[in-house]
Design a protein around this motif. Structure first.
Motif, PDB file in Angstrom:
ATOM      1  N   TYR A   1       0.825  -1.208   0.000  1.00 55.37           N
ATOM      2  CA  TYR A   1       0.000   0.000   0.000  1.00 55.37           C
ATOM      3  C   TYR A   1       0.861   1.260   0.000  1.00 55.37           C
ATOM      4  N   LEU A   2       1.904   1.285   0.816  1.00 57.00           N
ATOM      5  CA  LEU A   2       2.768   2.463   0.864  1.00 57.00           C
ATOM      6  C   LEU A   2       3.516   2.659  -0.457  1.00 57.00           C
ATOM      7  N   GLU A   3       3.897   1.580  -1.106  1.00 55.94           N
ATOM      8  CA  GLU A   3       4.542   1.712  -2.418  1.00 55.94           C
ATOM      9  C   GLU A   3       3.580   2.331  -3.425  1.00 55.94           C
ATOM     10  N   LEU A   4       2.312   1.994  -3.293  1.00 56.92           N
ATOM     11  CA  LEU A   4       1.302   2.536  -4.206  1.00 56.92           C
ATOM     12  C   LEU A   4       1.080   4.020  -3.969  1.00 56.92           C
ATOM     13  N   ARG A   5       1.088   4.451  -2.712  1.00 58.07           N
ATOM     14  CA  ARG A   5       0.694   5.824  -2.383  1.00 58.07           C
ATOM     15  C   ARG A   5       1.857   6.760  -2.061  1.00 58.07           C
ATOM     16  N   ALA A   6       3.012   6.234  -1.637  1.00 59.35           N
ATOM     17  CA  ALA A   6       4.073   7.134  -1.172  1.00 59.35           C
ATOM     18  C   ALA A   6       5.462   6.559  -1.411  1.00 59.35           C
ATOM     19  N   ALA A   7       5.666   5.922  -2.553  1.00 55.00           N
ATOM     20  CA  ALA A   7       6.944   5.266  -2.831  1.00 55.00           C
ATOM     21  C   ALA A   7       8.106   6.247  -2.681  1.00 55.00           C
ATOM     22  N   GLY A   8       9.130   5.833  -1.919  1.00 55.83           N
ATOM     23  CA  GLY A   8      10.341   6.614  -1.771  1.00 55.83           C
ATOM     24  C   GLY A   8      10.244   7.798  -0.828  1.00 55.83           C
ATOM     25  N   GLN A   9       9.095   7.985  -0.176  1.00 58.82           N
ATOM     26  CA  GLN A   9       8.876   9.173   0.656  1.00 58.82           C
ATOM     27  C   GLN A   9       9.066   8.864   2.145  1.00 58.82           C
ATOM     28  N   PRO A  10       9.451   9.889   2.931  1.00 63.91           N
ATOM     29  CA  PRO A  10       9.395   9.744   4.390  1.00 63.91           C
ATOM     30  C   PRO A  10       7.938   9.861   4.841  1.00 63.91           C
ATOM     31  N   VAL A  11       7.443   8.876   5.593  1.00 64.14           N
ATOM     32  CA  VAL A  11       6.012   8.763   5.866  1.00 64.14           C
ATOM     33  C   VAL A  11       5.755   8.699   7.363  1.00 64.14           C
ATOM     34  N   VAL A  12       4.707   9.428   7.797  1.00 63.06           N
ATOM     35  CA  VAL A  12       4.154   9.282   9.134  1.00 63.06           C
ATOM     36  C   VAL A  12       2.756   8.692   8.989  1.00 63.06           C
ATOM     37  N   LEU A  13       2.482   7.634   9.736  1.00 57.56           N
ATOM     38  CA  LEU A  13       1.194   6.944   9.686  1.00 57.56           C
ATOM     39  C   LEU A  13       0.341   7.406  10.858  1.00 57.56           C
ATOM     40  N   LEU A  14      -0.805   8.012  10.568  1.00 57.77           N
ATOM     41  CA  LEU A  14      -1.727   8.494  11.595  1.00 57.77           C
ATOM     42  C   LEU A  14      -2.851   7.467  11.723  1.00 57.77           C
ATOM     43  N   ASP A  15      -2.890   6.797  12.865  1.00 56.70           N
ATOM     44  CA  ASP A  15      -3.711   5.600  13.002  1.00 56.70           C
ATOM     45  C   ASP A  15      -4.844   5.805  14.000  1.00 56.70           C
ATOM     46  N   VAL A  16      -5.962   5.116  13.740  1.00 53.86           N
ATOM     47  CA  VAL A  16      -7.093   5.072  14.661  1.00 53.86           C
ATOM     48  C   VAL A  16      -7.555   3.622  14.734  1.00 53.86           C
ATOM     49  N   GLY A  17      -7.010   2.867  15.688  1.00 50.27           N
ATOM     50  CA  GLY A  17      -7.448   1.499  15.863  1.00 50.27           C
ATOM     51  C   GLY A  17      -6.446   0.428  15.495  1.00 50.27           C
ATOM     52  N   GLY A  18      -5.170   0.778  15.302  1.00 53.42           N
ATOM     53  CA  GLY A  18      -4.156  -0.238  15.040  1.00 53.42           C
ATOM     54  C   GLY A  18      -4.169  -0.819  13.645  1.00 53.42           C
ATOM     55  N   TYR A  19      -4.648  -0.064  12.655  1.00 55.84           N
ATOM     56  CA  TYR A  19      -4.676  -0.540  11.278  1.00 55.84           C
ATOM     57  C   TYR A  19      -3.282  -0.932  10.778  1.00 55.84           C
TER      58      TYR A  19
ATOM     59  N   GLY B   1       7.452   7.062  11.650  1.00 54.93           N
ATOM     60  CA  GLY B   1       6.786   6.668  12.878  1.00 54.93           C
ATOM     61  C   GLY B   1       5.283   6.625  12.709  1.00 54.93           C
ATOM     62  N   VAL B   2       4.602   6.295  13.803  1.00 55.84           N
ATOM     63  CA  VAL B   2       3.152   6.154  13.842  1.00 55.84           C
ATOM     64  C   VAL B   2       2.618   7.048  14.954  1.00 55.84           C
ATOM     65  N   VAL B   3       1.426   7.606  14.736  1.00 53.22           N
ATOM     66  CA  VAL B   3       0.701   8.301  15.794  1.00 53.22           C
ATOM     67  C   VAL B   3      -0.630   7.576  15.964  1.00 53.22           C
ATOM     68  N   GLU B   4      -0.862   6.997  17.140  1.00 47.23           N
ATOM     69  CA  GLU B   4      -2.078   6.216  17.400  1.00 47.23           C
ATOM     70  C   GLU B   4      -2.996   6.966  18.352  1.00 47.23           C
ATOM     71  N   ASP B   5      -4.285   7.024  17.967  1.00 48.08           N
ATOM     72  CA  ASP B   5      -5.270   7.831  18.687  1.00 48.08           C
ATOM     73  C   ASP B   5      -6.029   7.064  19.767  1.00 48.08           C
ATOM     74  N   THR B   6      -6.222   5.750  19.607  1.00 49.08           N
ATOM     75  CA  THR B   6      -7.170   5.033  20.458  1.00 49.08           C
ATOM     76  C   THR B   6      -6.494   4.041  21.398  1.00 49.08           C
ATOM     77  N   GLU B   7      -7.202   3.703  22.463  1.00 47.52           N
ATOM     78  CA  GLU B   7      -6.688   2.743  23.430  1.00 47.52           C
ATOM     79  C   GLU B   7      -6.585   1.347  22.826  1.00 47.52           C
ATOM     80  N   ASN B   8      -7.632   0.902  22.113  1.00 47.64           N
ATOM     81  CA  ASN B   8      -7.567  -0.445  21.551  1.00 47.64           C
ATOM     82  C   ASN B   8      -6.501  -0.540  20.468  1.00 47.64           C
ATOM     83  N   GLY B   9      -6.269   0.550  19.739  1.00 46.98           N
ATOM     84  CA  GLY B   9      -5.183   0.553  18.758  1.00 46.98           C
ATOM     85  C   GLY B   9      -3.825   0.508  19.423  1.00 46.98           C
ATOM     86  N   LEU B  10      -3.666   1.280  20.499  1.00 47.27           N
ATOM     87  CA  LEU B  10      -2.396   1.278  21.220  1.00 47.27           C
ATOM     88  C   LEU B  10      -2.075  -0.113  21.752  1.00 47.27           C
ATOM     89  N   ARG B  11      -3.084  -0.811  22.224  1.00 45.92           N
ATOM     90  CA  ARG B  11      -2.854  -2.170  22.715  1.00 45.92           C
ATOM     91  C   ARG B  11      -2.307  -3.074  21.625  1.00 45.92           C
TER      92      ARG B  11
END
Length: 404
Positions: free
Chosen positions: A109-127, A145-155
């Motif tokens: 998925y990242l190759e499709l959307r952001a190949a070769g780029q520095p990426v930060v993943l903003l997550d809600v639920g551990g996707y 890195g990743v930024v996770e918003d939810t408790e169940n995602g953080l787990r």
């Protein structure tokens, strides 16, 4: 009004009901937060998000500090009025957690959307949790890195013995507490609305709240404020004490209270009701969840053990040999049926996610769990108060580097 049966810290529903967000105040808030952001390298972001009315201003601010490659909408919280204009600005990709569950799926998925780029993943639920290690080694760009918003995602991230990159947690931030209180209120509001749609009332109906974390406690208090007797089920002894200390009845044993409860609110984020448990529900009980059905409920065997029939919009009755129960919104978070309006409090968490992104883009982070500093959170809180509740002498803006 007689207050003696209401826990001391409970605010009556009318007093904590969310108000409409002032667009000008929202812009002032994000401008104030971002005005102190240092000039950082431009990262690319991929965002998992609820597409609700609180998102457009956040997305506008996100695009100021990153190149937004794509948004992955949470499937059960998409408003068309929000999605349509968003699709003109960026890609909206229909992906679920199961779609990204293969280790190499996130790399693809990242190759499709952001190949070769520095990426930060903003997550809600551990996707992004299942594929994070593979992405950190196999992606042609770099996962900052990743930024996770939810408790169940953080787990889900905490399940790994060693993280492959930095993961900023917003889930346990003190800035999220105001949002959590209002989420509990919105859950109870939507539950009551659904009950009223079939001629039922909430007040006086024996309720069971499974889980007494931040959301479970806010739901229990909102129910109590509506003169609804509450039984709390909580395995953690410290949380159990907290529930008892504010006047709720509480137990560790789920099956002690399920046969009595006419309303069950599921607030654990970790499969609190199995198909077997559902057969112990009181005949005619209503079951509501605070998060996705696959997080809270075991629904895979439901069709084999029960016969389902719709009784009203967003209400299904499931019958079995011993009785029946009603499932609200297919087991998904009931508050999203009514927009989950939380007022400006939601912007506190959004701002923390923005600053976490800028921190990841500014300096290299070692792998592991991270949180914003107390000083940065104070900066966000100060900007929020000045924007939505202007003080007599607002503090002048300071730079993030001064606060770091």
């Amino acid at each position: 009004m007689n207050h003696q049966h209401v826990p001391a810290h409970v605010v009556p529903a009318a007093a904590c009901a969310p108000t409409a967000t002032d667009p000008d105040a929202t812009d002032r808030f994000f401008n104030s937060v971002l005005s102190a952001v240092p000039r950082v390298g431009q990262a690319t972001s991929v965002l998992v998000a609820h597409l609700l009315p609180s998102q457009p201003t956040f997305l506008k601010s996100l695009r100021r500090v990153s190149t937004l490659a794509a948004v992955i909408p949470k499937p059960n919280s998409v408003q068309k009025s929000v999605r349509r204009p968003l699709e003109k600005l960026t890609r909206c990709d229909e992906l679920s957690r199961s779609d990204l569950s293969r280790p190499d799926a996130l790399v693809e998925y990242l190759e499709l959307r952001a190949a070769g780029q520095p990426v930060v993943l903003l997550d809600v639920g551990g996707y992004f949790a299942p594929g994070l290690a593979a992405a950190c080694t196999g992606f042609s760009g770099q996962v900052l890195g990743v930024v996770e918003d939810t408790e169940n995602g953080l787990r889900r991230y905490e399940e790994f013995d060693k993280l492959a990159c930095a993961v900023y947690s917003v889930a346990r931030s003190p800035l999220k507490e105001a949002e959590d209180r209002l989420v509990g209120e919105s859950i109870v509001f939507s539950t009551e609305a659904l009950l009223r749609s079939v001629g039922e009332v909430l007040t006086g109906r024996p309720a069971c709240v499974i889980g007494y974390g931040k959301l479970g406690s806010s739901i229990a208090d909102a129910l109590h404020a509506r003169r609804t007797p509450v039984n709390v089920v909580e395995r953690d002894p410290v949380r159990l004490i907290h529930a008892l200390s504010v006047g709720h009845r509480a137990t560790r044993r789920l099956h002690d209270v399920l046969p009595e409860a006419e309303l069950v609110s599921c607030a654990t984020g970790s499969r609190c009701l199995t198909t077997t448990d559902m057969q112990h529900l009181r005949d005619g009980a209503y079951v509501a969840s605070v998060t996705s059905a696959d997080d809270e409920l075991e629904l895979t065997g439901l069709a084999e053990a029960f016969t389902g029939e719709p009784v009203a919009p967003h209400i299904m009755r499931y019958r079995h040999r011993g009785g029946s129960f009603h499932l609200l919104n297919e087991g998904n978070a009931v508050n999203f049926l009514h927009g989950s309006a939380l007022g400006p409090s939601i912007h506190l968490v959004q701002a923390e996610m923005l600053l976490a992104l800028t921190q990841l883009a500014d300096v290299p982070h070692p792998p592991g769990l991270c949180e914003l500093s107390a000083e940065l959170r104070h900066h966000i809180a100060d900007a929020w108060v000045n924007a939505f509740h202007p003080a007599s002498h607002p503090r002048s803006a300071v730079s993030i580097r001064e606060l770091s």
